[in-house]
Enzyme design. Structure first.
Site, PDB file in Angstrom:
ATOM      1  N   ASN A 203       0.910  -1.107  -0.009  1.00  0.00           N
ATOM      2  CA  ASN A 203      -0.119   0.095   0.070  1.00  0.00           C
ATOM      3  C   ASN A 203       0.906   0.834  -0.412  1.00  0.00           C
ATOM      4  O   ASN A 203       1.662   1.801   1.185  1.00  0.00           O
ATOM      5  CB  ASN A 203      -1.238  -0.489   1.305  1.00  0.00           C
ATOM      6  CG  ASN A 203      -1.544   1.145   1.280  1.00  0.00           C
ATOM      7  OD1 ASN A 203      -1.687   2.177   0.368  1.00  0.00           O
ATOM      8  ND2 ASN A 203      -2.413   1.665   1.615  1.00  0.00           N
TER       9      ASN A 203
ATOM     10  N   ARG B  82      -1.865  -1.849  -3.963  1.00  0.00           N
ATOM     11  CA  ARG B  82      -3.365  -0.881  -3.473  1.00  0.00           C
ATOM     12  C   ARG B  82      -2.861   0.662  -4.322  1.00  0.00           C
ATOM     13  O   ARG B  82      -1.921   0.895  -4.576  1.00  0.00           O
ATOM     14  CB  ARG B  82      -3.202  -0.294  -2.237  1.00  0.00           C
ATOM     15  CG  ARG B  82      -4.476   1.087  -1.707  1.00  0.00           C
ATOM     16  CD  ARG B  82      -4.557   1.519  -0.846  1.00  0.00           C
ATOM     17  NE  ARG B  82      -5.327   3.123  -0.751  1.00  0.00           N
ATOM     18  CZ  ARG B  82      -4.869   4.425  -0.921  1.00  0.00           C
ATOM     19  NH1 ARG B  82      -3.645   4.478  -0.747  1.00  0.00           N
ATOM     20  NH2 ARG B  82      -5.505   5.532  -0.607  1.00  0.00           N
TER      21      ARG B  82
ATOM     22  N   HIS C  20     -11.167   5.078  -0.853  1.00  0.00           N
ATOM     23  CA  HIS C  20     -11.183   3.991   0.241  1.00  0.00           C
ATOM     24  C   HIS C  20     -12.552   3.308   0.107  1.00  0.00           C
ATOM     25  O   HIS C  20     -12.992   2.153   1.159  1.00  0.00           O
ATOM     26  CB  HIS C  20     -11.916   4.878   1.490  1.00  0.00           C
ATOM     27  CG  HIS C  20     -11.280   6.087   2.017  1.00  0.00           C
ATOM     28  ND1 HIS C  20     -11.667   7.200   2.560  1.00  0.00           N
ATOM     29  CD2 HIS C  20      -9.584   5.674   2.221  1.00  0.00           C
ATOM     30  CE1 HIS C  20     -10.806   7.870   2.810  1.00  0.00           C
ATOM     31  NE2 HIS C  20      -9.750   7.358   2.857  1.00  0.00           N
TER      32      HIS C  20
ATOM     33  N   ARG D  67      -7.856  18.248   5.138  1.00  0.00           N
ATOM     34  CA  ARG D  67      -8.820  18.862   3.576  1.00  0.00           C
ATOM     35  C   ARG D  67      -9.462  19.678   3.990  1.00  0.00           C
ATOM     36  O   ARG D  67      -9.798  18.635   4.948  1.00  0.00           O
ATOM     37  CB  ARG D  67      -8.563  17.349   3.033  1.00  0.00           C
ATOM     38  CG  ARG D  67      -7.466  16.399   2.353  1.00  0.00           C
ATOM     39  CD  ARG D  67      -7.816  15.699   1.620  1.00  0.00           C
ATOM     40  NE  ARG D  67      -6.862  14.242   1.300  1.00  0.00           N
ATOM     41  CZ  ARG D  67      -7.151  13.692   1.163  1.00  0.00           C
ATOM     42  NH1 ARG D  67      -7.950  12.609   1.984  1.00  0.00           N
ATOM     43  NH2 ARG D  67      -6.415  12.549   0.889  1.00  0.00           N
TER      44      ARG D  67
ATOM     45  N   GLU E 273      -8.189  -3.621   5.128  1.00  0.00           N
ATOM     46  CA  GLU E 273      -7.811  -3.108   3.488  1.00  0.00           C
ATOM     47  C   GLU E 273      -7.430  -4.237   2.655  1.00  0.00           C
ATOM     48  O   GLU E 273      -7.352  -5.090   1.789  1.00  0.00           O
ATOM     49  CB  GLU E 273      -7.597  -1.919   3.394  1.00  0.00           C
ATOM     50  CG  GLU E 273      -9.449  -0.796   4.199  1.00  0.00           C
ATOM     51  CD  GLU E 273      -8.046   0.538   3.301  1.00  0.00           C
ATOM     52  OE1 GLU E 273      -8.254   1.059   1.958  1.00  0.00           O
ATOM     53  OE2 GLU E 273      -8.239   1.246   4.641  1.00  0.00           O
TER      54      GLU E 273
END
Length: 395
Positions: free
Chosen positions: A7, A88, A177, A237, A383
């Site tokens: 990842n 990923r 996601h 963000r 994940e």
């Protein structure tokens, strides 16, 4: 069968080595601050953990150090013991609606899509190319952050821009996601008793946050857009903002487009409003000590999430389950409580005692009352396991 899950972020590289016989994690860890002063790695094998501070100048150096560590720690004697590598990948654009075995044609398409994810895609691609060199003849699989959301209907993913700009440039909502939303929604459906029809809202809340509406196991809407900047207020963000406000700020602050995007991605959110930190734990601590801007940060966060949940209940025509995951979703009972408070009229009843208990701290747990019409759950995301499973399925 041992599968290595890679990842790669813009300045990080996380990994897990998973034995697919029982889906157990043999080794895990990650590299942080790649390309920066003070870069370091953390490796975990069984109960042993160690930290290594070195100059990891790029992802290739970090990946080579990872492979060397797996050998030195005795996890593998030879890289040939690793059956496949699952990666990923941030953005599949409209080219990929599912995971794929990587070949030269796939890599060419990934490079074409760098402009959709300029911070992450170069790191994703460089790790893939190095793994193809190091693990000669071993299959590499790309698992996309965006693919789970490719089931969204056009009315949900389109922006109200000139349609020709969508046709020419593929400007639309993609969502991110995806591996987390897929895993958590599937587990939530199991906790509902695996009904044929289900309506689930997944709240993936962390330094980066997104919400998805999942109907019968398929994503029908999500909060992030063309990039991860759209949607909720996050660690650094801004989330949703009037584009004209962006132009106004550019003129006032004398910024060009690259500078304003850096500002919106790196200097806003929790950090910008609180002035304390991007880490919600530090913001929560400051709020408890009376810091008014920290209190406002938490209020804004919960309010915006509550609005998204309400809109998705409307889009789904009801909801059977609301699932919380991610660093904040799994560990902050304060955030969960602030979001769900005063939502009884929708059939959502939070069990405050269970929500605040150790049973609901980073563990799978039902936090709604027995008479709540909507089941509310905490489900730790996984994940890497999703990536490993999809890699195994493809090979």
């Amino acid at each position: 069968m041992k599968i290595l899950v890679v990842n790669a972020g813009s300045s990080s590289l996380k990994y897990q080595l998973i034995d697919m016989a029982d889906e157990s994690v043999i080794a895990s860890g990650g590299f942080e601050m790649i390309g920066q002063a003070g870069s370091f790695a953390k490796h975990n094998v069984g109960d042993d953990s160690k930290k290594v501070v070195e100059d990891y100048k790029d992802h290739n150096v970090a990946l080579k150090a990872l492979i060397a560590h797996l050998k030195e720690s005795g996890v593998v004697k030879d890289e040939r013991e690793i059956s496949a590598i699952g990666h990923r990948v941030l953005h599949g654009g409209e080219d990929f609606d599912r995971s794929v075995l990587i070949d030269d044609e796939v890599i060419a398409t990934l490079k074409k899509n760098i402009e959709l994810g300029p911070l992450h895609m170069p790191a994703n691609i460089s790790c893939i190319e190095l793994c193809r060199e190091v693990f000669k003849g071993k299959p590499n699989v790309a698992v996309f952050d965006t693919s789970f959301h490719m089931t969204m209907p056009k009315k949900a993913y389109m922006y109200a821009i000139d349609y020709r700009d969508y046709e020419n440039y593929k400007v639309r909502k993609y969502g991110f996601h995806g591996t987390s939303h897929k895993y958590v929604s599937q587990e939530a459906i199991k906790m509902l008793g695996a009904p044929e029809h289900s309506k689930v809202i997944v709240c993936h809340l962390g330094n980066g946050s997104s919400i998805s509406a999942v109907k019968d196991g398929k994503s029908v809407d999500t909060s992030m857009g063309l990039t991860p900047l759209e949607g909720l207020m996050m660690g650094t963000r801004s989330g949703d903002i009037d584009p004209a406000a962006v132009q106004f700020l550019m003129k006032k602050k004398g910024m060009d487009i690259d500078e304003i995007l850096t500002y919106l991605n790196k200097r806003c959110g929790f950090l910008g409003i609180s002035g304390v930190a991007s880490d919600s734990r530090k913001v929560t601590e400051a709020a408890a000590n009376g810091n008014e801007r920290a209190i406002l940060t938490l209020e804004m966060t919960a309010y915006r999430i509550k609005k998204y949940i309400g809109s998705y209940i409307a889009a789904l025509n009801g909801v059977d389950c609301i699932a919380f995951t991610g660093g904040i979703g799994e560990h902050s009972h304060e955030t969960r409580g602030d979001i769900l408070r005063d939502m009884e009229f929708l059939g959502i009843k939070l069990d405050e005692k269970v929500n605040e208990s150790k049973d609901a701290f980073g563990k799978r747990c039902v936090i709604s009352t027995p008479d709540s019409k909507v089941k509310v759950v905490v489900i730790p995301t996984n994940e890497e396991l999703v990536i490993a499973r999809e890699t195994k399925e493809l090979i």
